[in-house]
Design a protein around this motif. Sequence first.
Motif, PDB file in Angstrom:
ATOM      1  N   ASP A  93       0.837  -1.211   0.000  1.00 51.48           N
ATOM      2  CA  ASP A  93       0.000   0.000   0.000  1.00 51.48           C
ATOM      3  C   ASP A  93       0.870   1.259   0.000  1.00 51.48           C
ATOM      4  O   ASP A  93       0.596   2.222  -0.723  1.00 51.48           O
ATOM      5  N   ASP A  94       1.936   1.263   0.811  1.00 51.22           N
ATOM      6  CA  ASP A  94       2.835   2.427   0.883  1.00 51.22           C
ATOM      7  C   ASP A  94       3.582   2.629  -0.439  1.00 51.22           C
ATOM      8  O   ASP A  94       3.752   3.765  -0.893  1.00 51.22           O
ATOM      9  N   ILE A  95       4.041   1.542  -1.049  1.00 51.06           N
ATOM     10  CA  ILE A  95       4.746   1.638  -2.333  1.00 51.06           C
ATOM     11  C   ILE A  95       3.813   2.228  -3.392  1.00 51.06           C
ATOM     12  O   ILE A  95       4.186   3.151  -4.123  1.00 51.06           O
ATOM     13  N   ILE A  96       2.608   1.699  -3.449  1.00 54.15           N
ATOM     14  CA  ILE A  96       1.641   2.168  -4.451  1.00 54.15           C
ATOM     15  C   ILE A  96       1.308   3.629  -4.217  1.00 54.15           C
ATOM     16  O   ILE A  96       1.286   4.426  -5.163  1.00 54.15           O
ATOM     17  N   LYS A  97       1.072   4.017  -2.972  1.00 49.17           N
ATOM     18  CA  LYS A  97       0.779   5.424  -2.675  1.00 49.17           C
ATOM     19  C   LYS A  97       1.930   6.319  -3.125  1.00 49.17           C
ATOM     20  O   LYS A  97       1.717   7.377  -3.708  1.00 49.17           O
ATOM     21  N   GLY A  98       3.160   5.881  -2.879  1.00 45.53           N
ATOM     22  CA  GLY A  98       4.320   6.670  -3.291  1.00 45.53           C
ATOM     23  C   GLY A  98       4.388   6.871  -4.796  1.00 45.53           C
ATOM     24  O   GLY A  98       4.639   7.976  -5.275  1.00 45.53           O
ATOM     25  N   VAL A  99       4.154   5.805  -5.553  1.00 46.24           N
ATOM     26  CA  VAL A  99       4.198   5.919  -7.020  1.00 46.24           C
ATOM     27  C   VAL A  99       3.036   6.764  -7.518  1.00 46.24           C
ATOM     28  O   VAL A  99       3.221   7.650  -8.366  1.00 46.24           O
ATOM     29  N   VAL A 100       1.839   6.517  -7.000  1.00 51.33           N
ATOM     30  CA  VAL A 100       0.659   7.288  -7.419  1.00 51.33           C
ATOM     31  C   VAL A 100       0.878   8.773  -7.133  1.00 51.33           C
ATOM     32  O   VAL A 100       0.602   9.627  -7.985  1.00 51.33           O
ATOM     33  N   ALA A 125      -2.756   3.520 -12.402  1.00 43.88           N
ATOM     34  CA  ALA A 125      -2.754   4.912 -11.965  1.00 43.88           C
ATOM     35  C   ALA A 125      -3.071   5.797 -13.163  1.00 43.88           C
ATOM     36  O   ALA A 125      -2.485   5.630 -14.228  1.00 43.88           O
ATOM     37  N   VAL A 126      -4.007   6.721 -12.975  1.00 41.63           N
ATOM     38  CA  VAL A 126      -4.458   7.578 -14.070  1.00 41.63           C
ATOM     39  C   VAL A 126      -4.184   9.030 -13.714  1.00 41.63           C
ATOM     40  O   VAL A 126      -4.525   9.490 -12.620  1.00 41.63           O
ATOM     41  N   ASN A 127      -3.570   9.742 -14.661  1.00 42.09           N
ATOM     42  CA  ASN A 127      -3.350  11.175 -14.533  1.00 42.09           C
ATOM     43  C   ASN A 127      -4.153  11.836 -15.648  1.00 42.09           C
ATOM     44  O   ASN A 127      -3.714  11.876 -16.799  1.00 42.09           O
ATOM     45  N   GLU A 128      -5.347  12.305 -15.305  1.00 38.18           N
ATOM     46  CA  GLU A 128      -6.245  12.931 -16.290  1.00 38.18           C
ATOM     47  C   GLU A 128      -5.683  14.255 -16.812  1.00 38.18           C
ATOM     48  O   GLU A 128      -5.817  14.558 -17.992  1.00 38.18           O
ATOM     49  N   ALA A 129      -5.039  15.027 -15.946  1.00 40.42           N
ATOM     50  CA  ALA A 129      -4.533  16.343 -16.346  1.00 40.42           C
ATOM     51  C   ALA A 129      -3.480  16.237 -17.446  1.00 40.42           C
ATOM     52  O   ALA A 129      -3.509  16.981 -18.424  1.00 40.42           O
ATOM     53  N   ASP A 130      -2.541  15.305 -17.283  1.00 41.90           N
ATOM     54  CA  ASP A 130      -1.474  15.136 -18.267  1.00 41.90           C
ATOM     55  C   ASP A 130      -1.794  14.044 -19.288  1.00 41.90           C
ATOM     56  O   ASP A 130      -0.967  13.726 -20.142  1.00 41.90           O
ATOM     57  N   LYS A 131      -2.973  13.441 -19.144  1.00 40.44           N
ATOM     58  CA  LYS A 131      -3.498  12.466 -20.104  1.00 40.44           C
ATOM     59  C   LYS A 131      -2.605  11.236 -20.293  1.00 40.44           C
ATOM     60  O   LYS A 131      -2.220  10.895 -21.390  1.00 40.44           O
ATOM     61  N   PHE A 132      -2.276  10.580 -19.152  1.00 40.99           N
ATOM     62  CA  PHE A 132      -1.545   9.324 -19.266  1.00 40.99           C
ATOM     63  C   PHE A 132      -2.021   8.341 -18.209  1.00 40.99           C
ATOM     64  O   PHE A 132      -2.670   8.714 -17.225  1.00 40.99           O
ATOM     65  N   VAL A 133      -1.691   7.088 -18.447  1.00 42.08           N
ATOM     66  CA  VAL A 133      -2.043   6.007 -17.537  1.00 42.08           C
ATOM     67  C   VAL A 133      -0.799   5.163 -17.305  1.00 42.08           C
ATOM     68  O   VAL A 133       0.073   5.063 -18.165  1.00 42.08           O
TER      69      VAL A 133
END
Length: 173
Positions: A93-100, A125-133
């Motif tokens: 969970d901590d690793i994923i939170k860090g990457v997200v 993980a989705v970044n809508e603002a920069d349009k990448f996944v």
Amino acid sequence: MCTHSRRGGLSFLFGLLLLSPLRADPMVDDPGRFAVDIPQPVERTTQEVNSGFGKGTMHLVSHDGANSTAYILGYNDYPAGSIAKVDREKTYDDIIKGVVDTLKSVARSNVGHKLGDVAGREYIAVNEADKFVARVRCYLVGDRLYQIMYLGPLDSENNKEALKFLDSLRLLR
């Protein structure tokens, strides 16, 4: 029509495909104890990292692909015994939170994933603002953390190339 010249043309095209820098070659990394099919050419980096496990070394192998894609495999080596006593689920969970957080994204999914007999996690993980996944899989093995990541345009995390890359990781023991 001359079949020899047609075969010669096909051989030439096949040869170009074999020499293409974007093809995925099985790459065996003995120090990292893994094999992966990653497009070529790759860039390798190594750097010291500090974490809750202590001082470690992060190794990255990456390829920047066409159409804003990237293929990344990283592994972090931590001090001997540092991971043995941790709560693995909390650690994932901590690793994923860090990457997200680093990607300034939100986790759209987070599920268990198996790589042979190794239990790990897969998340998107989705970044809508920069349009990448990003579609990422991570595995704790001994005192090592493996992470394999596909980055691409929104809604590309299930494409053939992404899944081929992610599914190609094999751990060598």
